[in-house]
Design an enzyme around this catalytic site. Structure first.
Site, short mmCIF file in Angstrom:
data_model
loop_
_atom_site.label_atom_id
_atom_site.label_comp_id
_atom_site.label_asym_id
_atom_site.label_seq_id
_atom_site.Cartn_x
_atom_site.Cartn_y
_atom_site.Cartn_z
N SER A 102 9.04 24.19 34.07
CA SER A 102 8.19 24.85 33.08
C SER A 102 8.30 26.37 33.19
CB SER A 102 6.73 24.43 33.28
OG SER A 102 6.60 23.02 33.18
N ASN A 103 8.39 26.88 34.43
CA ASN A 103 8.53 28.32 34.63
C ASN A 103 9.92 28.81 34.24
OD1 ASN A 103 6.19 29.80 36.26
ND2 ASN A 103 6.21 27.65 36.83
N LYS A 228 6.41 14.98 41.63
CA LYS A 228 5.65 16.23 41.55
C LYS A 228 4.39 15.94 40.75
CE LYS A 228 5.49 20.91 39.67
NZ LYS A 228 6.17 21.99 38.90
#
Length: 371
Positions: A102-103, A228
């Site tokens: 996502s980053n 995760k």
């Protein structure tokens, strides 16, 4: 940034079974036909190629979903900054890196750009003496076919593990949802040349939240090796960690068969108490030493010191969660002099936001500099 929900996630009803199919490694992806290769000629040397597919086990610790940096104006991928950032994190002592998370603004990148980011990261690590460090690559897509393609491309670019979100666009047509999800992850794991890590992030998939039951069931597949949990549900984390640990043939705390990671830094030691193995958290882009040291202190039995550090980390992570990838990049720019902006259509921060986020990271950055 990958924010989690403060409220516990529902238990869900994912209980369907699946058939285990023998895994066959894929040497070269036929799906790449017609795709422009993002690897430069200088990258494809014999020594570097041999370093691409070393065995790099997943071990407990701090994993960082790295940023994708862009050149100002053109928004072209900035490989120089990507490489320097990867080496900075490695030198700070993190356990592994993740690209296309996502980053990493994976949803803004083409297939070729994704490979370029991963290959650049792998080459930077290898050239700086970190060839042993694993790279996790985000590979989730809405179709099973493209997800498998991403996994193969990740392997070709030097990735070691694939981080896979469940599909969600047509979730209302999943009937039943558990069967669709089980079949999806099983098909991807059967075909992927690299092991799979399940990515449970309800905020990115329209609220679809995998239960502990379905994660434990999927963990039986020999090519699914971790999860995760960005849902922030430590009860779920505890159930998954306990079930997979008890089922392990040879329990080795330093080399678990199934790695359970918290998805945010603000519950690092809570995850360890619940039996987790570490974090895969975007905050470590700004403060890799603080994130690593918090976990080290707890593992050394220095719980009071770990708690004090966790408080600073959690407060810094709240700034990151509120600002998302835009805020994390702003923090990097304010405190470390690089970071730039996210690719459009994500907005550039206002002056007021830059000031607010800089102050929000202040205590965390001061802690980082002291380590």
């Amino acid at each position: 940034m990958a924010p989690h929900n403060d409220a516990p996630s529902p238990s869900g009803s994912f209980t369907a079974g699946f058939n285990r199919i023998p895994f066959r490694p894929v040497g070269s992806s036929s799906l790449m036909a017609g795709h422009e290769s993002p690897l430069s000629s200088s990258y494809s040397t014999t020594s570097e190629a041999s370093d691409l597919h070393m065995t790099r086990p997943l071990v407990p610790g701090v994993y960082v979903p790295t940023m994708c940096f862009f050149e100002e104006g053109s928004e072209d991928v900035d490989t120089d900054t990507i490489a320097r950032h990867a080496v900075r994190l490695a030198r700070a002592g993190v356990t592994g890196l993740a690209t296309q998370g996502s980053n990493g603004e994976a949803v803004h990148l083409t297939h070729a750009e994704r490979q370029l980011v991963t290959s650049t990261t792998r080459k930077a690590l290898n050239d700086s003496g970190f060839s042993h460090m694993p790279i996790i690559v985000g590979c989730g897509s809405q179709s099973t076919r493209e997800t498998i393609q991403y996994c193969r491309e990740a392997w070709e670019a030097g990735g070691d593990y694939a981080l896979v979100l469940p599909p969600s666009y047509y979730a209302s047509l999943f009937a039943p949802a558990s069967e669709t999800i089980i079949k999806y992850f099983t098909a991807v794991a059967d075909a992927s040349p690299i092991p799979i890590i399940i990515y449970n992030f309800p905020g990115a998939v329209g609220g679809l939240d995998l239960s502990s039951d379905i994660i434990v069931q999927l963990a039986e597949h020999h090519n699914i090796v971790g999860v995760k949990l960005t849902c922030g549900n430590t009860g779920k984390l505890n159930r998954v960690a306990a079930a997979t640990r008890k089922r392990s043939k040879t329990h080795d705390p330093k080399n678990p068969e199934f790695l359970v990671l918290a998805g945010s830094a603000d519950f690092s030691i809570q995850a360890l108490v619940a039996g987790g193995h570490g974090i895969l958290a975007g905050l470590a882009n700004i403060a890799p030493k603080a994130c690593t040291r918090t976990i080290e202190l707890f593992n050394q039995g220095k719980h009071a010191e770990a708690q004090e550090m966790q408080e600073i980390v959690a407060q810094g992570d709240w700034t990151a969660i509120q600002g998302g990838v835009v805020g994390v990049k702003s923090g990097l720019q304010s405190w470390l002099g690089y970071g730039g902006y996210a690719r459009s259509p994500l907005p550039k921060p206002t002056a007021a936001q830059e000031k607010k986020w800089k102050e929000g990271y202040r205590d965390l950055v001061m802690l980082e500099k002291s380590l």
